[in-house]
Motif scaffolding. Structure first.
Motif, PDB file in Angstrom:
ATOM      1  N   MET A  41     -22.229 -30.698  71.627  1.00 32.27           N
ATOM      2  CA  MET A  41     -21.084 -31.162  72.461  1.00 32.27           C
ATOM      3  C   MET A  41     -21.149 -30.917  73.795  1.00 32.27           C
ATOM      4  N   ALA A  42     -21.934 -30.250  74.526  1.00 33.90           N
ATOM      5  CA  ALA A  42     -22.086 -29.969  75.713  1.00 33.90           C
ATOM      6  C   ALA A  42     -22.827 -31.439  76.281  1.00 33.90           C
ATOM      7  N   LEU A  43     -23.687 -31.696  75.561  1.00 36.31           N
ATOM      8  CA  LEU A  43     -24.688 -32.757  75.607  1.00 36.31           C
ATOM      9  C   LEU A  43     -23.749 -34.288  75.657  1.00 36.31           C
ATOM     10  N   VAL A  44     -22.763 -34.318  74.555  1.00 32.53           N
ATOM     11  CA  VAL A  44     -21.967 -35.656  74.314  1.00 32.53           C
ATOM     12  C   VAL A  44     -21.050 -35.664  75.526  1.00 32.53           C
ATOM     13  N   GLU A  45     -20.574 -34.576  76.165  1.00 37.26           N
ATOM     14  CA  GLU A  45     -19.480 -34.410  77.147  1.00 37.26           C
ATOM     15  C   GLU A  45     -20.136 -35.121  78.400  1.00 37.26           C
ATOM     16  N   ARG A  46     -21.463 -35.044  78.396  1.00 37.69           N
ATOM     17  CA  ARG A  46     -22.106 -35.552  79.692  1.00 37.69           C
ATOM     18  C   ARG A  46     -22.758 -36.984  79.478  1.00 37.69           C
ATOM     19  N   CYS A  47     -22.404 -37.440  78.376  1.00 41.00           N
ATOM     20  CA  CYS A  47     -22.650 -39.065  78.204  1.00 41.00           C
ATOM     21  C   CYS A  47     -21.540 -39.884  78.227  1.00 41.00           C
ATOM     22  N   THR A  71      -8.126 -32.432  68.010  1.00 38.68           N
ATOM     23  CA  THR A  71      -8.360 -31.091  68.084  1.00 38.68           C
ATOM     24  C   THR A  71      -9.927 -30.799  68.658  1.00 38.68           C
ATOM     25  N   THR A  72      -9.900 -29.879  69.466  1.00 38.43           N
ATOM     26  CA  THR A  72     -11.324 -29.378  70.129  1.00 38.43           C
ATOM     27  C   THR A  72     -12.412 -28.979  68.939  1.00 38.43           C
ATOM     28  N   ALA A  73     -13.451 -29.003  69.209  1.00 39.20           N
ATOM     29  CA  ALA A  73     -14.473 -28.627  68.247  1.00 39.20           C
ATOM     30  C   ALA A  73     -14.388 -27.056  67.915  1.00 39.20           C
ATOM     31  N   GLN A  74     -13.857 -26.176  69.032  1.00 40.10           N
ATOM     32  CA  GLN A  74     -13.632 -24.865  68.678  1.00 40.10           C
ATOM     33  C   GLN A  74     -12.401 -24.813  67.866  1.00 40.10           C
ATOM     34  N   ASN A  75     -11.285 -25.269  68.268  1.00 37.37           N
ATOM     35  CA  ASN A  75     -10.276 -25.223  67.245  1.00 37.37           C
ATOM     36  C   ASN A  75     -10.325 -25.821  65.951  1.00 37.37           C
ATOM     37  N   ALA A 102     -14.653 -34.757  68.768  1.00 36.11           N
ATOM     38  CA  ALA A 102     -15.052 -35.683  70.026  1.00 36.11           C
ATOM     39  C   ALA A 102     -14.565 -34.746  71.117  1.00 36.11           C
ATOM     40  N   ARG A 103     -14.155 -33.492  71.086  1.00 40.08           N
ATOM     41  CA  ARG A 103     -13.849 -32.875  72.393  1.00 40.08           C
ATOM     42  C   ARG A 103     -14.367 -31.364  72.233  1.00 40.08           C
ATOM     43  N   SER A 104     -14.351 -30.868  73.335  1.00 31.92           N
ATOM     44  CA  SER A 104     -14.728 -29.588  73.638  1.00 31.92           C
ATOM     45  C   SER A 104     -13.555 -28.652  74.376  1.00 31.92           C
ATOM     46  N   GLY A 105     -13.629 -27.189  73.957  1.00 34.22           N
ATOM     47  CA  GLY A 105     -12.588 -26.435  74.838  1.00 34.22           C
ATOM     48  C   GLY A 105     -12.620 -24.934  74.726  1.00 34.22           C
TER      49      GLY A 105
END
Length: 725
Positions: free
Chosen positions: A160-166, A538-542, A571-574
């Motif tokens: 997810m950290a990688l995807v967020e930077r794409c 929903t974020t990946a964590q939730n 598709a989101r992180s939090g």
């Protein structure tokens, strides 16, 4: 943008090329004294198209314009915006992942409640488990830097950290799909990567074709008029799904089926989005079709009604069932409309269902009627069967769907899936109670909701013998919550044929009714069923926390096929969800008040406090929480049937929260004794008891998946057994 569309040479716009830019098409334009737009000027066949990239302060806009490029992916034909900053960010993530995998001494940050940065951990490459390597990803169309960085990540958080930077959205989403185990060929089909690339024409002509590619629609939308643009700006959250459909969603919207079809997917995957877009598409077809969009609860139906108007104010809405246009209503409201319009002819249908003809079909039977019937005629029943829950289930699953009217017919009726065997003597005792129930209802001039659905379905079938059905297309949202008689009613609304029934469902969100199998009710969707797995809400964590509630449980959809929840991805992180273990109810209210105060201090939340919700198991607990928080200086508005209004955080039951979403959610009172709740009345059979427990897990999953960004869970005393360690 209005000025740009009117005359791009107007001197006040200051449309200027950038000296030394990597893309000769890039332009900047004046917004005001502080801001400039960055865009691309594409000229093909004598016409000009501007592709907007964004709006920044003057100096920042110029720096971005120097490095940004609008290109066509040579392997896929997709239009993409790239910048040199992407490569630097991807390289940084790849380096961090490689250091972690090599056992670097650099400490790995531990996620906290306030952290939004996923950790990077060591281990084998995540994508290697699925037989992938960098070369396969590059051949798929992913940028080389992105593909090689992807092969270094070892877990979902790093991914997810990688995807967020794409910055190229389709590439990030395709990688998420691959990480969930989807084969490359399926991913190609979803995003249209298997289409041949048309290399004819000029570069600008190829760019325009690339902007029309299905995967490009995730990022680019053609704005034709000011009204469309105004709605997109003013309704920012809603506009995203109005305009930017995932290619898989778009396929379900546009595809024609020879008969009934079904789409499944977890919470937040866009099933309702597809149903709304598809309803709109069918309603606008030639011939003034009669389209019905329905769901189980009145709150959800009202939400669908509001959203279709926001989606397209020009959709013709039918005022009455059977008229041309789109009719949106709850299924019980549709049933009542059929019964009210039937007149004296309804007596024939009630005779076929109940064994006696009546026109008194608009008043509903009291909730205590089964208890009264058991008391009056249930002396021969075993103690375990002296349960209103058992009789309601038996009546709705066996008696009414099969139009059982006599004791002899009940003896012959199959009881597939009921979970408790009955001897002949027990069937005699059960039927005596059913007869008492019917006699009492007849004397009072009432029928229950299940009887109403069965009678309405029978009436529609009778009318269809000499006339036509009331709808050309029926779309059903949250189909997992409907029981047999309501499915018979929906089947009777529309004649079998092209695009007759379209069903959106998620077995993991079944919080009402019993399991059913559509094929047993004459509805065949096998071979015409598709699944959405990408969560947008929903974020990946939730999502991970919500899914953990379902672990160890077995689910099956309304076709009877097993459903897994381990392929869903966000598709989101939090931030990581916060769990608050409290010693008492007073302590839990104290901690809840402090948590909400912290949330409301955030400027984004303070400007829209209604995006904060406290969800509880029942109305009694809701009132205690509202009063307790008020005593602690937090004004929380209780919400029942009314719509959510701006101005205050809200408190509602988990059942009422179905179909809603909030930026921040507190699940209050998730303790032993509160969740699971009310399951003892189902102990007449082990199967029904386990199914009741499954619905309780689904309820907690539904509640947790209402949170978009931040999730907190609290309990006092012993936490619920449904929470994992």
């Amino acid at each position: 943008m209005e000025k740009l569309q009117t005359d791009d040479t107007a001197p006040g716009l200051h449309i200027e090329p950038i000296v030394g830019a990597q893309d000769s098409r890039v332009r900047t334009g004046r917004v005001d004294d502080n801001f400039r737009a960055v865009m691309f000027k594409v000229t093909a066949e004598g016409s000009v198209t501007y592709v907007m990239h964004g709006f920044w302060k003057h100096d920042v806009a110029n720096r971005i314009a120097e490095s940004v490029m609008l290109t066509v992916n040579p392997l896929t034909g997709i239009a993409e915006i790239k910048t040199s900053v992407d490569s630097e960010a991807l390289a940084a993530v790849a380096e961090a992942s490689a250091e972690a995998a090599a056992g670097s001494s650099t400490p790995t940050p531990t996620p906290t409640a306030a952290s939004t940065q996923p950790e990077v951990t060591a281990g084998p490459g995540l994508l290697e488990h699925y037989g992938l390597d960098a070369e396969k990803l590059i051949k798929l169309g992913l940028d080389e830097e992105f593909a090689r960085a992807a092969m270094t990540v070892s877990d979902e958080a790093a991914l997810m950290a990688l995807v967020e930077r794409c910055s190229i959205e389709w590439q990030g989403l395709a990688l998420i799909d691959l990480s969930a185990g989807k084969p490359i060929e399926e991913v190609k089909s979803i995003y249209g990567l298997d289409r041949p690339v048309d290399e004819s024409g000029t570069e600008d002509e190829q760019l325009l074709r690339g902007l029309e590619h299905p995967a490009s629609q995730l990022t680019f939308a053609w704005i034709e008029d000011n009204e469309e643009l105004r709605r997109a700006i003013e309704e920012s959250e809603f506009a995203a799904w109005r305009t930017f459909l995932h290619p898989l969603q778009a396929k379900f919207v546009e595809r024609d089926f020879s008969g009934a079809s079904k789409i499944t997917g977890g919470a937040g995957t866009g099933k309702t989005v597809v149903a709304l877009h598809r309803a709109r598409r069918l309603a606008k077809e030639a011939g003034s079709p009669r389209v019905v969009l329905t769901t189980y609860t009145t709150n959800l139906a009202a939400s669908l009604q509001r959203d279709i108007v926001r989606l397209d104010p020009d959709v013709a809405l039918a005022k009455r069932l059977g008229e041309p246009g789109l009719r949106i209503d709850g299924v019980d409201a549709l049933i009542r409309a059929v019964l009210a319009q039937a007149g004296a002819g309804i007596a024939t249908a009630s005779e076929a269902v109940l064994g006696y003809g009546t026109t008194q079909v608009l008043q509903r039977t009291d909730n205590q009627a089964w208890d009264e019937a058991i008391e009056a005629a249930g002396q021969e029943l075993p103690d375990k069967l002296r349960s209103a829950a058992f009789f309601a289930a038996e009546y709705g699953a066996v008696v009414l769907p099969r139009r059982v009217k006599t004791e002899t017919a009940y003896f012959r009726a199959p009881r597939r899936g009921r979970g408790v065997a009955l001897s002949r003597g027990q069937r005699v005792a059960v039927w005596a109670v059913i007869e008492s129930y019917r006699a009492s209802s007849r004397a009072r001039g009432t029928i229950d909701f299940e009887e109403a659905a069965a009678i309405a379905a029978e009436h529609l079938d009778i009318e269809a013998e000499t006339g036509s059905r009331l709808a050309d297309h029926v779309l059903v949202d949250e189909g997992q919550d409907l029981v047999a008689t309501r499915w018979q009613f929906l089947r009777a609304l529309v004649a079998p044929g092209p695009n007759d029934l379209f069903i959106a469902e998620d077995s993991h969100q079944r919080i009402y009714g019993q399991k059913i199998t559509l094929s047993h009710l004459g509805i065949q969707t096998q071979g015409k069923s598709r699944r959405l797995t990408l969560n947008y809400r929903t974020t990946a964590q939730n999502l991970r926390w919500a899914m953990s509630v379902l672990d160890g449980s077995s689910f099956s959809d309304i076709d009877g096929d097993s459903e897994s929840h381990d392929t869903y991805r966000s598709a989101r992180s939090g931030p990581v969800p916060v769990e608050l273990a409290c010693g008492s109810m007073t302590d839990e209210l104290d901690q809840a008040a402090e948590l909400l105060k912290g949330w409301l201090a955030d400027p984004d939340v303070a400007s829209a406090p209604e995006t904060v919700a406290v969800l509880v198991r029942d109305q009694y607990q809701r009132e205690r929480v509202v009063n307790g928080l008020e005593e602690r200086g937090i004004d929380v508005r209780p919400v029942d049937r009314d719509a959510i209004r701006a101005g205050s955080p809200v408190a509602m039951t988990m059942h009422r929260a179905k179909g809603t979403e909030f930026a921040r959610v507190l699940l209050f009172g998730v303790r032993d004794g509160s969740l699971p709740s009310g399951v003892k009345k189902y102990d007449f059979s082990e199967a029904d008891l386990q199914d009741a427990l499954l619905r309780e897990r689904s309820l907690l999953y539904v509640a947790a998946s209402r949170a978009r960004d931040v999730l907190a869970i609290s309990w006092s005393g012993q936490k619920s057994s449904m929470l994992s360690d």
